[in-house]
Design a protein around this motif. Structure first.
Motif, PDB file in Angstrom:
ATOM      1  N   ASN A 102       0.841  -1.198   0.000  1.00 18.84           N
ATOM      2  CA  ASN A 102       0.000   0.000   0.000  1.00 18.84           C
ATOM      3  C   ASN A 102       0.881   1.255   0.000  1.00 18.84           C
ATOM      4  N   PRO A 103       0.826   2.052  -1.053  1.00 20.10           N
ATOM      5  CA  PRO A 103       1.736   3.199  -1.136  1.00 20.10           C
ATOM      6  C   PRO A 103       1.435   4.318  -0.134  1.00 20.10           C
ATOM      7  N   GLU A 104       0.292   4.255   0.522  1.00 20.18           N
ATOM      8  CA  GLU A 104      -0.019   5.276   1.528  1.00 20.18           C
ATOM      9  C   GLU A 104       0.473   4.838   2.909  1.00 20.18           C
ATOM     10  N   ASP A 105       0.641   3.537   3.088  1.00 18.42           N
ATOM     11  CA  ASP A 105       0.986   3.027   4.415  1.00 18.42           C
ATOM     12  C   ASP A 105       1.674   1.670   4.237  1.00 18.42           C
ATOM     13  N   ALA A 106       2.883   1.706   3.757  1.00 19.53           N
ATOM     14  CA  ALA A 106       3.571   0.474   3.384  1.00 19.53           C
ATOM     15  C   ALA A 106       4.258  -0.164   4.591  1.00 19.53           C
TER      16      ALA A 106
END
Ligand code: SF4
Ligand code: SF4
Lengths: 164, 281
Positions: free
Chosen positions: B167-171
Motif C-alpha cells: 500500500n503506497p499510503e501506508d507500506a
C-alpha cells in the motif's frame, strides 16, 4: 480572459494526454503534491491549462519541470487521471520545441555518448577495484560495440535531435 | 535456486559501488544467483530521459529487456528509478502488441527483437517475496540495534495500479525487512514522501529538490531516527550529498548494505568510503 487553444489541446491529446479531459478540478492532486508545497507549482492548474491547450503558459517558467514524478497526486486522483503520463507528454512537447534546461541537455548527452546518465572517473575505478569489482561495470560503458548499437536506436527514435 | 539478470543502472555502479558489491554478497549468501546483464545501459531514467522523449526512452528500455530475454532470465534491479523505468516499459510492451511492434521496428536496426516476456523485479521485493522474513531472520549473524528511518522512495510502489507490492499510503514491506535485522523502524510524519531528486528536479532545479530533502530529514530526526535505510541509489545520493549542506548527519545505507552488515559482511566490502556522511557501524 483566457482563450482556449483547441488545436494545441488536440495535440496534447494525440501525444498521450487525452485523459486530461477526465479532470474535474477538485484539487486533490495539488493538496498531495510535495513539490507544490515548496514552490508556486500547482498541478491542478497545469491540468486545467492542458485541457484548454494554453501552450505559452504551460511552456513558460519552471512549473512544468517542478514535478518529481512521485505519483502522490495520481494515486489519490478520484478521476484516475494519469497525471504523470500527461506531464511527461507535455514535457516531450516542450522539449521538441526547444524548451530544455542546460543541465537536462547534459544528462541527455551523457546517455547518448556513454550510455549512462553519470560519468565514470578514476576515483570510481579505484573504489570499484578495491571492492573486487571490475574497474568498469560490465555495461555499455565497457563495450564500444554495444554503445554504438544503443546510439543507433536512440537516433532512430529521434534522440539525436535532442542532444544537438 | 532463484536466478536473475542483474541490472546495475548508473548511480550504484558509478557513484556507490558498495551498493553493487553488497547486493552481490548478500544475494549469494541467500542463494539468489545474479548473472550480469552484460551490455545493458541506463534504464533509461524515467523522470529525465522519458520526459525528453518517450519514444527514445522506450526503445532503450526495450533493448535492456531484450538482453535479459535472450538470457531467459527476469531482471532484478537495486534502484527505484531503474525499477520504475523497466517495469513501466515492460508493462507497456508485454501487454500491448502495437507498442511492441513499433519498438521492434527500431530494435531491428541493430538486429534485435523483444518478444515481450521479461519480468522486472526489485531487490527489496525479491527478498520479501522470494526469500521471506522468517528465512531472512535466520540469516542474521550480527543483529543490529539501529534506529532507522525507512525510505521507500516513489517508484518502488507507485503507480500502484500496476505494482501490487504494498500500500503506497501506508507500506510495511521495507519496515519488515529492516526490522528482520533487529533494527527498529521509527515512525514519522509524511513517511511516503519523495526525496526531491526525481523528475530531473535535482539536476535542473536543485534548490527545490533540497527543500523536499530537508522536510524529510526534519521528519526523520523528529521521529527519533539515527540512520536512513533506502532502496534506491538516487534517493541515497540525494540524502548522502544533501545532508552536509542542510546540517544533518544521519548515515545513509542502502538495504543491501544494511543486510551486509547484519549478515556479518566484511566492513571494507560495503564501500562506505564513497559515502559523504560518515557511517559508523
Ligand atoms: S486530483 Fe484528479 S480530478 Fe482532481 S484536480 Fe487533480 S487531476 Fe483533476
Ligand atoms: S507526481 Fe509531480 S505533480 Fe504529482 S504530486 Fe508528485 S511532484 Fe506533484
Amino acid at each position: 480572459m483566457v482563450t482556449p487553444n483547441v488545436d494545441f489541446a488536440r495535440e496534447i491529446a494525440d501525444a498521450g494526454g487525452a485523459e486530461v479531459k477526465m479532470c474535474f478540478q477538485c484539487g486533490t492532486c495539488t493538496a498531495s503534491c510535495p513539490s507544490g508545497r515548496q514552490t508556486s507549482y500547482r498541478v491542478r492548474k497545469l491540468m486545467r491549462q492542458a485541457q484548454l491547450g494554453l501552450k505559452e503558459q504551460i511552456f513558460e517558467g519552471e512549473d512544468l519541470w517542478d514535478c518529481t514524478t512521485c505519483y502522490a497526486c495520481e494515486e489519490r486522483c478520484p478521476r484516475t487521471v494519469p497525471i504523470v503520463d500527461i506531464i511527461i507528454a507535455l514535457r516531450n512537447m516542450a522539449v521538441a520545441e526547444g524548451h530544455m534546461y542546460e543541465d537536462h541537455k547534459k544528462t541527455a548527452q551523457s546517455l547518448y555518448s556513454i550510455g549512462h546518465t553519470v560519468s565514470i572517473n578514476d576515483k570510481v575505478r579505484e573504489q570499484r577495484k578495491a571492492l573486487g569489482l571490475s574497474a568498469e561495470p560490465p555495461t555499455v560503458i565497457a563495450n564500444p560495440a554495444a554503445m554504438a548499437q544503443l546510439k543507433k536506436i536512440l537516433a532512430a527514435a529521434g534522440f539525436d535531435k535532442i542532444v544537438e | 535456486m532463484a536466478k536473475y539478470a542483474f541490472f546495475l543502472g548508473c548511480i550504484a555502479p558509478l557513484r556507490y559501488p558498495g551498493i553493487e558489491k553488497s547486493t552481490r554478497v548478500v544475494c549469494e549468501s541467500l542463494g539468489i544467483e545474479l548473472v550480469d546483464l552484460t551490455d545493458a545501459s541506463c534504464c533509461p531514467a524515467p523522470g529525465v530521459i522519458r520526459a525528453f522523449s518517450r519514444k527514445a526512452w522506450l526503445a532503450a528500455a526495450a533493448r535492456n529487456l531484450a538482453l535479459a530475454e535472450k538470457m531467459e532470465l527476469d531482471i532484478v534491479t537495486i534502484c527505484n528509478g531503474c525499477f520504475g523505468s523497466l517495469f513501466d516499459a515492460a508493462h507497456e510492451l508485454n501487454n500491448n502488441p502495437e507498442n511492441l511492434a513499433e519498438v521492434n521496428e527500431i530494435l531491428a536496426e541493430i538486429g534485435m527483437e523483444y518478444k515481450g516476456t521479461t519480468e522486472v523485479r526489485h531487490f527489496a521485493e525479491v527478498l520479501y517475496n522470494d526469500i521471506g522474513i522468517e528465512k531472512l531472520k535466520a540469516s542474521i549473524t550480527n543483529p543490529l540495534d539501529y534506529k532507522v528511518a525507512t525510505f521507500y522512495g516513489c517508484h518502488f510502489l507507485k503507480p500502484s495500479k500496476y505494482k501490487a507490492i504494498d500500500n503506497p499510503e501506508d507500506a510495511h514491506v521495507l519496515d519488515d525487512l529492516v526490522e528482520a535485522t533487529g533494527a527498529q523502524s521509527m515512525p514519522r510524519m509524511q513517511k511516503m514522501m519523495c526525496c526531491g531528486a526525481g523528475g530531473g528536479v535535482r539536476s535542473a532545479l536543485g534548490d527545490v529538490a533540497m527543500k523536499l530533502t530537508k522536510q524529510n530529514l526534519d521528519n526523520m530526526v523528529e521521529g527519533g531516527a539515527e540512520y536512513i535505510v533506502d532502496i534506491c541509489p538516487f534517493c541515497h545520493l540525494q540524502f548522502d550529498t544533501g545532508e552536509g549542506e542542510l546540517g544533518f548527519k544521519l548515515p545513509v545505507l542502502h538495504l543491501s548494505q544494511l543486510y551486509g552488515i547484519a549478515m556479518g559482511m566484511n566492513a571494507k566490502d560495503l564501500g562506505l568510503d564513497a559515502h559523504k556522511v560518515p557511517v559508523t557501524l
